[in-house]
Design an enzyme around this catalytic site. Structure first.
Site, PDB file in Angstrom:
ATOM      1  N   ILE B  86       0.838  -1.199   0.000  1.00  0.00           N
ATOM      2  CA  ILE B  86       0.000   0.000   0.000  1.00  0.00           C
ATOM      3  C   ILE B  86       0.870   1.245   0.000  1.00  0.00           C
ATOM      4  CG2 ILE B  86      -1.819   1.236   1.254  1.00  0.00           C
ATOM      5  CD1 ILE B  86      -2.279  -1.536   2.735  1.00  0.00           C
ATOM      6  N   CYS B  87       0.575   2.169  -0.879  1.00  0.00           N
ATOM      7  CA  CYS B  87       1.276   3.454  -0.877  1.00  0.00           C
ATOM      8  C   CYS B  87       0.445   4.442  -0.071  1.00  0.00           C
ATOM      9  CB  CYS B  87       1.464   3.956  -2.304  1.00  0.00           C
ATOM     10  SG  CYS B  87       2.343   5.515  -2.380  1.00  0.00           S
ATOM     11  N   LEU B  88       0.853   4.657   1.155  1.00  0.00           N
ATOM     12  CA  LEU B  88       0.102   5.541   2.046  1.00  0.00           C
ATOM     13  C   LEU B  88       1.109   6.233   2.953  1.00  0.00           C
ATOM     14  CD1 LEU B  88      -2.761   6.385   2.955  1.00  0.00           C
ATOM     15  CD2 LEU B  88      -2.726   4.465   4.547  1.00  0.00           C
TER      16      LEU B  88
END
Lengths: 238, 151
Positions: B86-88
């Site tokens: 996840i890109c967060l």
């Protein structure tokens, strides 16, 4: 379910947002947010930012932290005078463990456990009751002697907060409702932040990277489970 | 053997006693730092109706460092790659120890409602999301139906 939010915000006024427990030696950052002294140490070395507002923590902050003395804290100290006190060795003497760590050590010791793991300033330490040593789990060369003694055993202070000059005590014994602000100079970094040669080396990013790299790998390779790490939640909750 | 810091115990108890609507996080029986997570796809998103499995792991220095979270269920989303990573920002440089498991999972659920193709992790998905959003949304609905329902 929406009432939960209310109770959360009320709780957060009493609890430290980092450890989610009652503030132990409440310490105020320049931005005004308050955490436990040891929690402040943890964030000051790792993110170097306030956990609530991300304001930078000045690099020199821990040389002169703002400790808020309250009556609650006074009570806390009185209670611990009645029990055995654990100490860890510093450069020129012994430091008391903070009250919370002390009671964890005491209950593990009294339960006959061989050792006790403590999360101190954001780092896990293992205290071995056989050899009476404290070892940093991520770096086994970081080792200190520990001792269990009466609270009267001479010490430099509590968990790196120097109190033997009694400055802090005087303030804490005041009966005022509002917290007093005390500037307590810290003579020596606690918990392995400086070694006994006096070289200060913190390297949080590097250590952190090392610590979690295997975890990151594990995530990439689908399964994270480490079946050897098992502990009942209920058992921990005393 | 590793003792569990009180903070983790507290968070776990609260997750059980006051669960977040649309999110379930249950610790593994063999590892109290490893959580089986299910997030429901948010309403009015292409993921609506889906149940997405994730895994969440609390590293040794949690909460000083962020939990490791990954989607197990396949999902068509510009900020989630085919391995479920996840890109967060709050899982990376914007992590703060005042965040918790529940706030992390709420942020991930919010990410499903608000895909951000300008900060992509899955490049092909992000590209399509930018040039042909309706087709991308169709794909996302199809993947939700195929992988996140009836499992």
């Amino acid at each position: 379910m929406n009432e939960n939010d209310d109770s959360n915000s009320r709780k957060s006024e009493l609890d430290c947002a980092v450890c989610l427990q009652k503030c132990n030696h409440p310490t105020q950052l320049p931005c005004g947010h308050v955490f436990c002294f040891l929690c402040v140490k943890g964030i000051a070395f790792q993110s170097k930012k306030c956990a609530m507002c991300r304001a930078d923590i000045p690099p020199t902050y821990l040389d002169n932290p703002i400790l808020l003395g309250t009556k609650d804290e006074q009570d806390n100290i009185n209670t611990t005078l009645e029990v055995n006190q654990w100490f860890y060795e510093g450069r020129n003497g012994w430091w008391k463990y903070d009250e919370r760590s002390n009671s964890e050590l005491e209950s593990a010791f009294n339960a006959g456990e061989p050792d006790c793991t403590l999360l101190l300033a954001g780092t896990l330490y293992n205290i071995d009751f056989q050899s009476m040593t404290q070892v940093r789990r991520s770096d086994q060369t970081r080792r200190r002697r520990v001792r269990r003694d009466t609270p009267m055993f001479p010490s430099k202070g509590i968990a790196g907060i120097k109190t033997d000059d009694s400055t802090a005590r005087q303030v804490k014994s005041d009966d005022e409702e509002s917290p007093d602000v005390v500037h307590v100079p810290i003579e020596e970094e606690i918990i392995e932040i400086s070694d006994d040669e006096g070289n200060v080396h913190i390297e949080p990013d590097i250590t952190l990277q090392d610590d979690v790299s295997h975890v990151t790998e594990a995530i990439r390779s689908v399964s994270l489970e480490e079946p050897n790490v098992s502990r009942s939640l209920n058992r921990e909750d005393t | 053997m590793a003792a569990l810091p009180r903070r983790i115990i507290k968070e776990t108890q609260r997750l059980m006693q006051e669960p977040v609507p649309g999110i379930s996080a249950v610790p593994s029986e063999t590892n109290a730092r490893y959580f089986h997570v299910i997030v429901t796809g948010p309403e009015d998103s292409p993921f609506e109706g889906g149940l997405f499995k994730l895994e969440l792991f609390l590293p040794e220095d949690y909460p000083m460092s962020a939990p490791k979270v990954r989607f197990i269920t396949k999902i068509y989303h510009p900020n989630i790659d085919r391995l479920g990573r996840i890109c967060l920002d709050i899982l990376k440089d914007k992590w703060s120890p005042a965040l918790q498991i529940r706030t992390v999972l709420l942020s991930i659920q919010a990410l499903l409602s608000a895909p951000n193709p300008d900060d992509p992790l899955a490049n092909d998905v992000a590209e399509l999301w930018k040039v042909n959003e309706s087709e991308a949304i169709r794909n996302a609905k199809e993947w939700t139906r195929r992988y996140a329902m009836d499992n």
